[in-house]
Design a protein around this motif. Sequence first.
Motif, mmCIF file in Angstrom:
data_model
loop_
_atom_site.group_PDB
_atom_site.id
_atom_site.type_symbol
_atom_site.label_atom_id
_atom_site.label_comp_id
_atom_site.label_asym_id
_atom_site.label_seq_id
_atom_site.Cartn_x
_atom_site.Cartn_y
_atom_site.Cartn_z
ATOM 1 N N THR A 274 8.881 -98.883 -61.692
ATOM 2 C CA THR A 274 8.960 -98.391 -62.639
ATOM 3 C C THR A 274 10.398 -98.514 -63.588
ATOM 4 O O THR A 274 10.456 -97.727 -64.665
ATOM 5 N N LEU A 275 11.338 -99.155 -62.790
ATOM 6 C CA LEU A 275 12.482 -99.740 -63.629
ATOM 7 C C LEU A 275 12.959 -100.463 -64.296
ATOM 8 O O LEU A 275 13.355 -100.495 -65.242
ATOM 9 N N PHE A 276 11.566 -102.188 -63.521
ATOM 10 C CA PHE A 276 12.067 -103.321 -63.957
ATOM 11 C C PHE A 276 11.292 -103.641 -65.104
ATOM 12 O O PHE A 276 10.154 -104.113 -64.549
ATOM 13 N N THR A 277 11.631 -103.873 -66.692
ATOM 14 C CA THR A 277 10.646 -104.235 -66.856
ATOM 15 C C THR A 277 10.430 -105.409 -67.211
ATOM 16 O O THR A 277 11.319 -106.675 -67.380
ATOM 17 N N ILE A 278 9.825 -106.491 -67.606
ATOM 18 C CA ILE A 278 8.986 -107.887 -67.278
ATOM 19 C C ILE A 278 8.386 -108.598 -68.318
ATOM 20 O O ILE A 278 8.463 -109.884 -68.306
ATOM 21 N N ALA A 279 7.979 -108.043 -68.830
ATOM 22 C CA ALA A 279 7.121 -108.311 -70.323
ATOM 23 C C ALA A 279 6.950 -106.899 -71.331
ATOM 24 O O ALA A 279 6.634 -105.692 -70.586
ATOM 25 N N LYS A 280 7.964 -107.276 -72.925
ATOM 26 C CA LYS A 280 7.010 -105.431 -73.523
ATOM 27 C C LYS A 280 5.996 -106.460 -74.880
ATOM 28 O O LYS A 280 6.015 -106.836 -74.557
ATOM 29 N N ASP A 281 5.558 -105.294 -75.726
ATOM 30 C CA ASP A 281 4.697 -105.248 -76.358
ATOM 31 C C ASP A 281 3.871 -106.391 -76.252
ATOM 32 O O ASP A 281 3.527 -107.009 -76.866
ATOM 33 N N VAL A 282 3.104 -105.921 -74.965
ATOM 34 C CA VAL A 282 2.272 -106.177 -75.018
ATOM 35 C C VAL A 282 0.538 -105.800 -74.988
ATOM 36 O O VAL A 282 0.125 -105.053 -75.211
ATOM 37 N N LYS A 283 -0.169 -106.690 -75.778
ATOM 38 C CA LYS A 283 -1.183 -106.579 -76.955
ATOM 39 C C LYS A 283 -2.406 -107.284 -76.425
ATOM 40 O O LYS A 283 -2.105 -108.715 -75.429
ATOM 41 N N ILE A 284 -3.765 -106.903 -75.742
ATOM 42 C CA ILE A 284 -4.718 -107.898 -76.007
ATOM 43 C C ILE A 284 -5.794 -107.880 -76.820
ATOM 44 O O ILE A 284 -5.672 -106.186 -77.925
ATOM 45 N N GLN A 285 -6.394 -109.360 -77.461
ATOM 46 C CA GLN A 285 -7.256 -108.811 -78.453
ATOM 47 C C GLN A 285 -8.660 -109.579 -78.253
ATOM 48 O O GLN A 285 -8.471 -110.979 -77.241
ATOM 49 N N ILE A 286 -9.770 -108.861 -78.066
ATOM 50 C CA ILE A 286 -11.027 -109.769 -77.740
ATOM 51 C C ILE A 286 -12.328 -110.709 -78.825
ATOM 52 O O ILE A 286 -11.860 -108.938 -79.654
ATOM 53 N N GLU A 287 -12.337 -111.738 -78.801
ATOM 54 C CA GLU A 287 -13.096 -111.711 -80.021
ATOM 55 C C GLU A 287 -14.624 -111.985 -78.772
ATOM 56 O O GLU A 287 -14.523 -112.750 -78.212
ATOM 57 N N PHE A 288 -15.914 -111.056 -79.307
ATOM 58 C CA PHE A 288 -17.026 -110.871 -78.399
ATOM 59 C C PHE A 288 -17.676 -112.410 -79.016
ATOM 60 O O PHE A 288 -17.913 -112.523 -80.398
ATOM 61 N N ASN A 289 -18.504 -113.299 -78.444
ATOM 62 C CA ASN A 289 -19.548 -114.295 -78.247
ATOM 63 C C ASN A 289 -20.875 -113.166 -78.975
ATOM 64 O O ASN A 289 -21.608 -112.868 -77.926
ATOM 65 N N PRO A 290 -21.182 -113.317 -80.462
ATOM 66 C CA PRO A 290 -22.594 -113.068 -80.669
ATOM 67 C C PRO A 290 -23.452 -113.101 -80.508
ATOM 68 O O PRO A 290 -25.072 -112.401 -80.420
ATOM 69 N N ASN A 291 -23.434 -114.810 -80.074
ATOM 70 C CA ASN A 291 -24.670 -114.678 -79.427
ATOM 71 C C ASN A 291 -25.409 -114.303 -78.470
ATOM 72 O O ASN A 291 -26.751 -114.260 -77.457
ATOM 73 N N LEU A 292 -24.396 -113.503 -77.164
ATOM 74 C CA LEU A 292 -24.532 -113.212 -75.791
ATOM 75 C C LEU A 292 -24.071 -111.602 -75.681
ATOM 76 O O LEU A 292 -24.592 -111.273 -75.206
#
Length: 452
Positions: A274-292
């Motif tokens: 709640t109080l201690f930030t260890i990482a900020k501005d965390v973003k996720i980007q996923i690229e999916f494989n069109p073969n599967l």
Amino acid sequence: YKSVLKDPLSTFSIDVDAASYSNVRRMIQNGQKPPTDAVRIEEMINYFDYNYSQPKNDDPFSINYELASCPWNNQNKILHIGLQGKKLNVKEAPASNLVFLIDVSGSMSSSNKLPLLKKSFSLLVNQMRKKDKVAIVVYAGSSGLVLPSTSGAEKKKILKALKKLHSGGSTAGAAGLKLAYNVAEENFIKGGNNRIILATDGDFNVGQSSDSDLEKLIVSKRNKGIFMSVMGFGTGNYKDSKMEIIADKGNGNYAYIDNLMEAKKVFINEFSSTLFTIAKDVKIQIEFNPNLVKEYRLIGYENRLLKNRDFSNDKKDAGELGAGHTVTALYEIVPVGVKSEQDLKYQKKIKVKTGFSTELATVKFRYKKPNASKSKLMIKTIKDKAVSFDNTSDNFKFSTAVAGFGMLLKNSDYSGTLSYKEVLKIAKSGKSADEKGYRSEFIRLVDLARHL
């Protein structure tokens, strides 16, 4: 659903807020079905802790994933992605400079507002160490400094100031907010945890300032290293969406406290996250494989979607991860070869050759250290190794049950064969040790909701 041929990338910000779940729980326990916009599935999933492995290197979180058949549509698959924040020894954690910004307007008089707020913040005060400091600012018709910044060693003095608070007057939050920031700046601890904790029933009237002025102020102070968390209390004029925005802009978390057990969860059980930030501005980007992968949909996170180009833009704000926090995201995937409503006449014969026949997707993560302005990139490849749903971990089963419950509450078009009975069955199979009883409470909640 998004077509992989048209939209191969999915980009979003993490979310560790959990307010939606406790707000929804309160409504169901009061015998009412929650309105669909109060149900934010990602916040419901992330209310619960998951047993992921701790990070082994210098990065502040580990990345975990599983792939399995989808319980409400057996032709599809569920991709489960889990982040585990590095746990922190609270005794060794940086010193905290906290400012409690407390709404004492007339609307706060009922027992589930200011009286509960005082008891809740007392739990937090009792966790504070000698090197920590806390000040108390209140606002109603006028704002004022009730307690100047005081060492955590002087718990009796802080608790006495809390106990004396009483409600009365109209709400004008902007003046209180500015005063709280001034106090936080005067007592700023370099390399420490500098944070305002706003506590209100959500009727945050900003007085002379517009909402956009308020956001600019919060962002400017965030950039100076003063974060803001929001604790919501009570019902009636509760402005849930505004509280969420304030916490997001302030690089803080947003919790809704409806009883003392919830206060204990936020301020004692999850004290460090709640109080201690260890990482900020965390973003996720996923690229999916069109073969599967033919199509995909991210379950929840509607308020957290980012433009694909924002992933590499270090000026674009995203979510924060607290010490020991877990973050979970689920995708429902339509594999290549499965018929769907988006089938196109001219693309039926098209074969995509990428040379990556065993890779389902590539996941990229960006994060900044709490005091950094430049992000770091992490990359994980996801193999196309799906197992049957029965053979998944308790993490997978339980998070899927919570997502399913959220979909039913939202009357989702994608719930397929799902029923409350099925959600109960899945949740029970993924309950695991459940030391603190949160998962058992969820099971009771689902059972209650199906009878409403």
